[in-house]
Write an enzyme that holds these catalytic residues in place. Sequence first.
Site, PDB file in Angstrom:
ATOM      1  N   TYR A 142       0.450  -1.397   0.250  1.00  0.00           N
ATOM      2  CA  TYR A 142      -0.398  -0.315  -0.184  1.00  0.00           C
ATOM      3  C   TYR A 142       1.159   1.157   0.010  1.00  0.00           C
ATOM      4  O   TYR A 142       1.343   1.121   0.608  1.00  0.00           O
ATOM      5  CB  TYR A 142      -0.403   0.448   1.282  1.00  0.00           C
ATOM      6  CG  TYR A 142      -1.586   1.630   1.513  1.00  0.00           C
ATOM      7  CD1 TYR A 142      -3.388   1.025   1.219  1.00  0.00           C
ATOM      8  CD2 TYR A 142      -1.209   2.438   2.055  1.00  0.00           C
ATOM      9  CE1 TYR A 142      -4.069   1.827   0.799  1.00  0.00           C
ATOM     10  CE2 TYR A 142      -2.296   3.436   2.367  1.00  0.00           C
ATOM     11  CZ  TYR A 142      -3.003   3.490   1.244  1.00  0.00           C
ATOM     12  OH  TYR A 142      -3.958   4.514   1.746  1.00  0.00           O
ATOM     13  N   GLU A 183      -3.534   7.180  -4.109  1.00  0.00           N
ATOM     14  CA  GLU A 183      -3.263   6.149  -3.523  1.00  0.00           C
ATOM     15  C   GLU A 183      -3.420   5.071  -4.709  1.00  0.00           C
ATOM     16  O   GLU A 183      -4.588   4.827  -5.724  1.00  0.00           O
ATOM     17  CB  GLU A 183      -4.895   6.290  -2.443  1.00  0.00           C
ATOM     18  CG  GLU A 183      -4.610   4.193  -2.145  1.00  0.00           C
ATOM     19  CD  GLU A 183      -6.540   4.315  -1.052  1.00  0.00           C
ATOM     20  OE1 GLU A 183      -6.205   4.227  -0.150  1.00  0.00           O
ATOM     21  OE2 GLU A 183      -6.875   3.867  -2.342  1.00  0.00           O
TER      22      GLU A 183
END
Length: 391
Positions: A109, A197
């Site tokens: 991530y 993101e």
Amino acid sequence: MKLHEYQGKALLRQAGLPVPRSEVVFSSAEVKKALTALGGEKGVAKAQAFTGGRGKAGGIKLFGSLAEAEQITSKLIGMTLVTHQTGPEGVKIEAVLLEDQSRIARELYFAVTLDRAKANIVFILSPEGGMDIEEIAEHTPEKILKLYPEWGQGPGDALLKQASDFLGLTASQAAPFADIARKLYNLYIAKDCALLEINPLAVNDAGNLVLLDCKVNIDDNALFRQQDTGGDPDAEKDPAEIEAAKYGLSYIKLDGNIGCMVNGAGLAMATMDIIAHYGAQPANFLDVGGSASEEAVTKAFEIISGDKHVKAILVNIFGGIMPCDRIARGIIGAVNTTGLKVPLVVRLEGTNVEQGKTLIRESGLDIIAGDDLEDAARKAAATVATAAAGV
């Protein structure tokens, strides 16, 4: 403004970042041309929607042939996708991204956003990609690292090494990761992002880093600079919100039963709180601002009245720049135009308050006067309770 995945990946690709080859389609009739462009008939079909959890909800499907891709696309486009983020109403799918399959060894991530408390851009990283970052933060906060690139300079070598080590990357992956991090940082600034993101940032079977999915949100204040991104600022807005914006009104639809018309964001929040205190729930946030015209006030009333869930309306105005008599005339005009379908409680205070009250009193309309905010909220909640009880 949110970008769909295919729009975000176009920006990533333009920035020289490693993303899978993909083509977006808006109907099953476009699938054959898209797969021809990709050079194969195996891949993944991804419903384009502003929500996480698409895979669990059936919005991401693998296909192994043209016929299967067409069938899946036909099923996805037009369907309502319900995820844990959308609520029961779901979101309608209007496009599908057809993408090369990636053989994944690890999922990481990586997000770039703004830490307002520190007034700086922040990298948020986790070796546990493919999951909601909120879930990771709640259950395993030690698996999240926040790093702050020096403002105006970007991420330095020491910071990038710390990030690479935390993610557990190999020595051969460190340099490609550093390149990705720098490009994401530059893209974040160049496109006025509020959030960039990458979830997951994947390590494939060959050991290469690939940006498999992305979420790109652009700061609304910078939309005049970002028209080329292809995003639609009104994509997720209620039609009433779009209409309200045309008149300079700030409107957000909520799930309650008392419609609110207020001037000033702080007063709007206080009004919503006191409505809840008296056992009801606000049906909207509507701030007419400090200088709305009578036409805008009339439109605000019409928007509130058009919500079928509204069982009472509370107008709470503290006249300053916008005097109370202007509000009163707007309300009277709107009621005469649309009719009074539910109880209306009005509390006025401030500039020209007596003129406003006189206009309402002499209008002949069945309007309930509130002596102060507490009295007005109590009366509005009481009318809803009475109606619910069938009295």
